[in-house]
Write a protein that holds these residues in place. Structure first.
Motif, PDB file in Angstrom:
ATOM      1  N   MET A 464      -5.782   8.137   7.976  1.00  0.00           N
ATOM      2  CA  MET A 464      -6.764   9.153   7.278  1.00  0.00           C
ATOM      3  C   MET A 464      -7.487   8.340   6.485  1.00  0.00           C
ATOM      4  O   MET A 464      -7.239   8.247   5.266  1.00  0.00           O
ATOM      5  N   LEU A 495     -17.783   2.192  10.219  1.00  0.00           N
ATOM      6  CA  LEU A 495     -17.139   1.176  10.771  1.00  0.00           C
ATOM      7  C   LEU A 495     -16.523   0.032  10.069  1.00  0.00           C
ATOM      8  O   LEU A 495     -16.906  -0.178   8.996  1.00  0.00           O
ATOM      9  N   ASN A 496     -15.251  -0.529  10.418  1.00  0.00           N
ATOM     10  CA  ASN A 496     -14.723  -1.520   9.687  1.00  0.00           C
ATOM     11  C   ASN A 496     -13.710  -2.199  10.659  1.00  0.00           C
ATOM     12  O   ASN A 496     -13.677  -2.191  11.727  1.00  0.00           O
ATOM     13  N   GLY A 513     -18.046  13.459   5.251  1.00  0.00           N
ATOM     14  CA  GLY A 513     -17.936  12.634   4.007  1.00  0.00           C
ATOM     15  C   GLY A 513     -17.989  13.682   3.129  1.00  0.00           C
ATOM     16  O   GLY A 513     -18.467  14.989   3.230  1.00  0.00           O
ATOM     17  N   SER A 746      -1.236  -9.264  -5.400  1.00  0.00           N
ATOM     18  CA  SER A 746      -2.579  -9.804  -5.246  1.00  0.00           C
ATOM     19  C   SER A 746      -3.272 -10.498  -6.475  1.00  0.00           C
ATOM     20  O   SER A 746      -4.291 -10.963  -6.343  1.00  0.00           O
TER      21      SER A 746
HETATM   22  N1  LIG Z   1      -6.079  -8.861  -2.186  1.00  0.00           N
HETATM   23  C1  LIG Z   1      -6.270  -7.608  -2.794  1.00  0.00           C
HETATM   24  N2  LIG Z   1      -6.176  -6.788  -1.801  1.00  0.00           N
HETATM   25  C2  LIG Z   1      -6.277  -5.330  -2.184  1.00  0.00           C
HETATM   26  C3  LIG Z   1      -6.549  -5.006  -3.684  1.00  0.00           C
HETATM   27  C4  LIG Z   1      -6.776  -6.206  -4.541  1.00  0.00           C
HETATM   28  O1  LIG Z   1      -7.077  -6.117  -5.588  1.00  0.00           O
HETATM   29  N3  LIG Z   1      -6.696  -7.628  -4.061  1.00  0.00           N
HETATM   30  N4  LIG Z   1      -6.529  -3.913  -4.060  1.00  0.00           N
HETATM   31  C5  LIG Z   1      -5.831  -2.803  -3.129  1.00  0.00           C
HETATM   32  C6  LIG Z   1      -6.285  -1.352  -3.899  1.00  0.00           C
HETATM   33  S1  LIG Z   1      -6.226  -1.074  -5.278  1.00  0.00           S
HETATM   34  C7  LIG Z   1      -6.664  -0.669  -2.856  1.00  0.00           C
HETATM   35  S2  LIG Z   1      -6.593   0.950  -3.223  1.00  0.00           S
HETATM   36  C8  LIG Z   1      -6.487  -0.852  -1.345  1.00  0.00           C
HETATM   37  C9  LIG Z   1      -7.727  -0.091  -0.600  1.00  0.00           C
HETATM   38  O2  LIG Z   1      -7.468   0.202   0.624  1.00  0.00           O
HETATM   39  P1  LIG Z   1      -8.322   1.216   1.396  1.00  0.00           P
HETATM   40  O3  LIG Z   1      -8.141   2.446   0.817  1.00  0.00           O
HETATM   41  O4  LIG Z   1      -7.635   1.278   2.808  1.00  0.00           O
HETATM   42  O5  LIG Z   1      -9.350   0.630   1.915  1.00  0.00           O
HETATM   43  P2  LIG Z   1     -10.863   1.113   1.573  1.00  0.00           P
HETATM   44  O6  LIG Z   1     -11.973  -0.292   1.513  1.00  0.00           O
HETATM   45  O7  LIG Z   1     -11.253   1.700   0.511  1.00  0.00           O
HETATM   46  O8  LIG Z   1     -11.406   1.965   2.825  1.00  0.00           O
HETATM   47  C10 LIG Z   1     -12.845   1.941   3.159  1.00  0.00           C
HETATM   48  C11 LIG Z   1     -12.895   2.672   4.434  1.00  0.00           C
HETATM   49  O9  LIG Z   1     -12.599   4.051   4.373  1.00  0.00           O
HETATM   50  C12 LIG Z   1     -13.393   4.875   5.092  1.00  0.00           C
HETATM   51  N5  LIG Z   1     -13.787   6.222   4.542  1.00  0.00           N
HETATM   52  C13 LIG Z   1     -14.595   6.052   3.277  1.00  0.00           C
HETATM   53  N6  LIG Z   1     -15.035   7.516   3.010  1.00  0.00           N
HETATM   54  C14 LIG Z   1     -14.131   8.235   3.711  1.00  0.00           C
HETATM   55  C15 LIG Z   1     -13.873   9.542   3.943  1.00  0.00           C
HETATM   56  O10 LIG Z   1     -14.206  10.448   3.197  1.00  0.00           O
HETATM   57  N7  LIG Z   1     -12.875  10.142   4.906  1.00  0.00           N
HETATM   58  C16 LIG Z   1     -12.135   9.178   5.691  1.00  0.00           C
HETATM   59  N8  LIG Z   1     -11.525   9.523   6.680  1.00  0.00           N
HETATM   60  N9  LIG Z   1     -12.718   7.818   5.663  1.00  0.00           N
HETATM   61  C17 LIG Z   1     -13.536   7.316   4.841  1.00  0.00           C
HETATM   62  C18 LIG Z   1     -14.594   4.027   5.926  1.00  0.00           C
HETATM   63  O11 LIG Z   1     -14.330   4.056   7.169  1.00  0.00           O
HETATM   64  C19 LIG Z   1     -14.397   2.585   5.003  1.00  0.00           C
HETATM   65  O12 LIG Z   1     -14.655   1.664   5.762  1.00  0.00           O
HETATM   66  O13 LIG Z   1      -6.782  -2.321  -1.029  1.00  0.00           O
HETATM   67  C20 LIG Z   1      -5.860  -2.943  -1.928  1.00  0.00           C
HETATM   68  N10 LIG Z   1      -5.937  -4.465  -1.279  1.00  0.00           N
END
Ligand SMILES: Nc1nc2c(c(=O)[nH]1)N[C@H]1C(S)=C(S)[C@@H](COP(=O)(O)OP(=O)(O)OC[C@H]3O[C@@H](n4cnc5c(=O)[nH]c(N)nc54)[C@H](O)[C@@H]3O)O[C@H]1N2
Ligand SMILES: Nc1nc2c(c(=O)[nH]1)N[C@H]1C(S)=C(S)[C@@H](COP(=O)(O)OP(=O)(O)OC[C@H]3O[C@@H](n4cnc5c(=O)[nH]c(N)nc54)[C@H](O)[C@@H]3O)O[C@H]1N2
Ligand SMILES: [Mo]
Length: 763
Positions: A464, A495-496, A513, A746
């Motif tokens: 999700m 897209l990702n 969104g 990380s």
């Molecule tokens: N090396 C390293 N890795 C890390 C981190 C780091 O500091 N260093 N940080 C970590 C942290 S803190 C986090 S929170 C995670 C993030 O991990 P995620 O939350 O999985 O990644 P995001 O990049 O925020 O997700 C972006 C995608 O969400 C989708 N999206 C955007 N808005 C919406 C919406 O309203 N609804 C739906 N269904 N989809 C939507 C889009 O398709 C977009 O491509 O990464 C982690 N990974």
């Protein structure tokens, strides 16, 4: 200004480096935000959209989880909030024609930046086993396919239901309900990689895994410690609160290996002084800590507090805490010199910080990823809690713990039950309300889900939101694991990378969104979110949906649930028709949401209860606030190695890359940079501007390499380097996680550098 996406993928980005500025925001920030917004959506739509952010009848900013100052006034302007909105409200579209033009093999070669810049997803797309292209599929067929795969599993625990933190309370509640009625607690979320360490430490010590301060508290604090956080980029509206606190006489200590422009000085774009003048200096004392040295720092502060006559709030300690004697013994035994060495600070620095702590009657500690993503993160945050407990700084105005959350509803998602280890009381409430027996055994968190996919124990992956493949650690291992799945499903707006590294079959389900109108059979709907301070409010989109065929997240879940659980007594159809009916159920299941539908309609929403903050009650195992006495830990770095932290640039939202600049750090036009102290660069034998490969070393002897990074001399703490996430996620070993919280480390990777030929740079 072009509204088209970049035609070419910059095969090798070419960073240019200048001097970083010493203040954040001001006029340049407005220009940059409007530039991005105009490129994505044109001038008229920009004006209409940005006026609606964080208004009382508008939508919640999809940027960060920082609370609003006052929803009755015009929106607070924030550059990066505007960029987050523009990314979503873009007029660019990814249509079935796009997928016909780009085979999967082509998309798999593209950068995350290029993928994201293509625009909003419009149509459900299906990748059949062995097919070269995604092809359009109807909603019914797509959802029947997911339900069919899930029903065919040997056990519900072979499915994984991931959530990212933008999902609304209503969608999150339905999602966990569907997963649990189906029979699994496999509900990992981005929190597992983010503030899980905060939740673990705070639940154990204070009894509530959330922050204990409200915005008013920041305004009243006498001392604010900002540790391991870069608010100028990641929580820009927090600078307004810090400025307000400073005006009222507060002092600020910043703890960071990097001097971050945002915390040095703030030019508030909402007023003339900020726009034209030199701005407000924010930091009074900058502690340039060694990566991972924070537990040591807070231990030394605690030692000074305990050993200084009159510095402990004895009344509070006696009335409300447990474990004080053990803490005092441990703190007294702490060796000053070796602990100081772990911080990389001078004794004068630590004593100066202590004097500020001692002089303050109201102290708040704020933190983010710089504290949560280390092996000893939970111990570090417990040590922060020890300090506040010693000073009586929990549960009185102007003081407390302030973990600053990331995604705009990541805290709410957890409140709604997105958690692989739910409390028994929550499951009991679900069982009573919906008349089924939820699974009681714990589910998989993010890292365990990757292992389960790798080992063939999990076979269907549903997300999700988010970008699991790019955000997770150990990119190669994660991608290999994902490819072993039978089916991967992503409910997404853009897209990702996770759409192109798939299981045998894959589905992309496009969704509405925050900014968009959500019309259902029961009329126009709104959703709700919870910010970083436990305030719940409504969010109502105003723009026309990116495509008329999009479904909302609640609608997608409700329709899937009806197919997956044909015998379910839960009124899924009713939930889809009218979100008030979801909120009525939340009101009966989740404490603090009583009378939800009425209270959410009051301007500004409402504040969730928080026992330690509200009444100094601590719902812990001991019934008191718990001191903890743990040995001091810090990363050990062998000769010739550096400690690497992976962080965010000013032009990204996690894995969504807005652009290739990092203005506050003086970097332009590229992301493959490694920030190193000049003396360390010399010692490593690498030249400024030279190309290096970065190799991380893990304790099992394995190594991982990220290639082609340009060396940038930077005034970081000695022995500490920095590079951007997600390009460096390949370096984070899957098994390198924080004790207790299991969060990937990380922010502390042991690395060595290898100079390379100029030609070896690759994406
Ligand atoms: N090396 C390293 N890795 C890390 C981190 C780091 O500091 N260093 N940080 C970590 C942290 S803190 C986090 S929170 C995670 C993030 O991990 P995620 O939350 O999985 O990644 P995001 O990049 O925020 O997700 C972006 C995608 O969400 C989708 N999206 C955007 N808005 C919406 C919406 O309203 N609804 C739906 N269904 N989809 C939507 C889009 O398709 C977009 O491509 O990464 C982690 N990974
Ligand atoms: N514009 C924008 N806003 C965002 C995001 C985004 O990507 N873009 N992401 C959102 C999300 S999900 C999150 S979790 C937050 C992240 O917000 P932050 O935690 O501010 O994000 P990072 O870029 O990971 O920055 C970590 C900071 O900690 C410092 N640091 C690193 N290691 C240490 C250490 O050992 N000790 C100390 N004291 N400091 C250290 C780094 O130098 C850096 O300043 O922001 C949220 N808001
Ligand atoms: Mo996060």
């Amino acid at each position: 200004m072009s509204r088209r996406p970049p035609a070419e993928d910059p095969a090798q980005d070419s960073p240019r480096v200048g001097a970083p500025p010493h203040a954040a925001a001001g006029l340049p920030a407005i220009g940059h935000a409007l530039g991005t917004a105009h490129r994505q959506m044109g001038v008229r739509r920009t004006a209409l959209t940005l006026l609606r952010v964080n208004q009382k009848d508008g939508f919640d900013c999809p940027g960060c989880a920082w609370p609003e100052e006052d929803r009755r006034h015009t929106a607070e302007f924030c550059e990066n909030g505007a960029k987050a909105v523009a990314e979503e409200a873009t007029t660019r579209r990814v249509t079935p024609g796009f997928f016909a033009r780009h085979p999967l093999s082509d998309l798999a070669e593209r950068s995350g930046y290029w993928l994201g810049q293509q625009g909003r997803l419009t149509t459900p797309m299906y990748l059949a086993e062995g097919d070269t292209h995604y092809r359009p599929i109807g909603w019914d067929d797509a959802l029947e396919l997911v339900a069919g795969e899930l029903r065919a599993l040997g056990s519900p625990d072979e499915a994984v239901f991931y959530t990212s933190g933008r999902t609304s309370n209503e969608a999150a509640f339905l999602y966990q309900l569907m997963a649990r009625e189906y029979g699994t607690n496999n509900l990992p979320d981005c929190s597992n990689m983010c503030h899980e360490s905060s939740g673990s430490a705070l639940t154990e010590t204070l009894g509530v895994g959330k922050g204990s301060v409200l915005l008013e508290d920041l305004h009243q604090a006498e001392l604010i410690i900002v540790a391991g956080q870069n608010p100028g980029t990641n929580h820009p509206r927090m600078l307004t609160a810090l400025e307000k606190a400073k005006r009222a006489g507060a002092r600020i200590i910043t703890v960071n290996p990097l001097p971050e422009a945002g915390t040095e000085r703030f030019k508030n774009p909402q007023n003339a002084r900020g726009l034209l003048g030199s701005g407000t200096p924010l930091t009074d004392l900058f502690l340039q800590i060694r990566i991972g040295g924070d537990q040591a720092l807070f231990r030394l502060l605690n030692k000074l507090v305990v050993e200084t006559e009159g510095a402990v709030d004895e009344e509070f300690v006696a009335a409300h805490t447990h474990g004080y004697r053990e803490l005092v013994d441990t703190v007294r035994e702490t060796d000053w010199q070796s602990t100081l060495a772990a911080t990389g600070l001078s004794e004068e620095d630590v004593r100066a910080a202590f004097e500020m702590v001692r002089a303050s009657r109201r102290t708040i500690v704020c933190w983010a990823m710089g504290l949560t993503q280390h092996k000893h993160s939970v111990a570090t945050i417990r040590e922060v809690v020890n300090l506040l407990l010693l000073r009586g700084d929990i549960g009185r105005p102007g003081s407390g713990v302030c973990p600053v959350r990331g995604h705009s509803n990541v805290q709410g998602d957890r409140t709604m039950g997105i958690f692989e280890r739910p409390a028994a009381s929550f499951l009991d409430a679900l069982a009573a309300e919906f008349g089924f027996e939820p699974p009681r055994h714990h589910g998989l968190d993010t890292v365990r889900a990757i292992r389960a996919l790798r080992d063939g124990e999990a076979k269907v992956f549903v997300a999700m939101g988010g970008n699991f493949v790019a955000a997770s650690p150990d990119t190669q291992a994660t991608e290999d694991a994902m490819r072993r799945a039978r089916l991967t499903v992503h409910v997404s707006t853009k897209l990702n990378r996770s759409h192109v590294v798939t299981g045998a079959r894959a589905l992309i389900l496009p969704t509405l969104g925050r900014t968009e109108r959500d019309r259902q059979a029961g009329g126009e709907q709104f959703v709700t979110v919870e910010d970083s301070m436990g305030m719940v409010h409504a969010s109502r989109g105003r723009l026309a949906p990116a495509d008329p065929g999009l479904l909302s997240e609640p609608a997608i879940i409700a329709r899937l649930a009806r197919l997956l659980l044909p015998d379910s007594a839960t009124p899924w159809q009713e939930f889809e028709r009218d979100y008030d009916t979801i909120r009525d159920r939340i009101a009966r299941v989740v404490p603090g949401f009583e009378d939800f539908n009425a209270r959410i309609r009051e301007p500004g929403g409402f504040t969730l209860p928080h026992a330690p903050r509200d009444s100094r009650r601590f719902p812990t195992a001991t019934g008191k606030a718990n001191f903890t006495a743990a040995p001091v830990e810090f990363p050990r770095v062998p000769e010739g190695r550096l400690l690497l932290q992976t962080l965010r640039s000013h032009d990204q939202y996690n894995t969504t890359i807005y652009g290739l600049d990092d203005r506050y750090r003086g970097i332009r036009g590229g992301r493959r940079v490694l920030l190193v102290h000049p003396d360390d660069a010399r010692a490593q034998g690498v030249a400024e501007g030279g190309l290096v490969d970065i190799t991380s070393e893990w304790r099992d002897g394995s190594t991982r390499t990220a290639r082609g990074f340009r060396v940038v001399h930077y005034p970081t703490a000695r022995g500490c380097a920095a590079a951007y996430y997600p390009e460096t996620n390949v370096l984070v070993p899957l098994d390198s996680t924080a004790d207790t919280s299991n969060t990937p480390t990380s922010k502390s990777l042991v690395v060595r550098l290898t100079p390379t030929e100029e030609t070896s740079g690759e994406r």
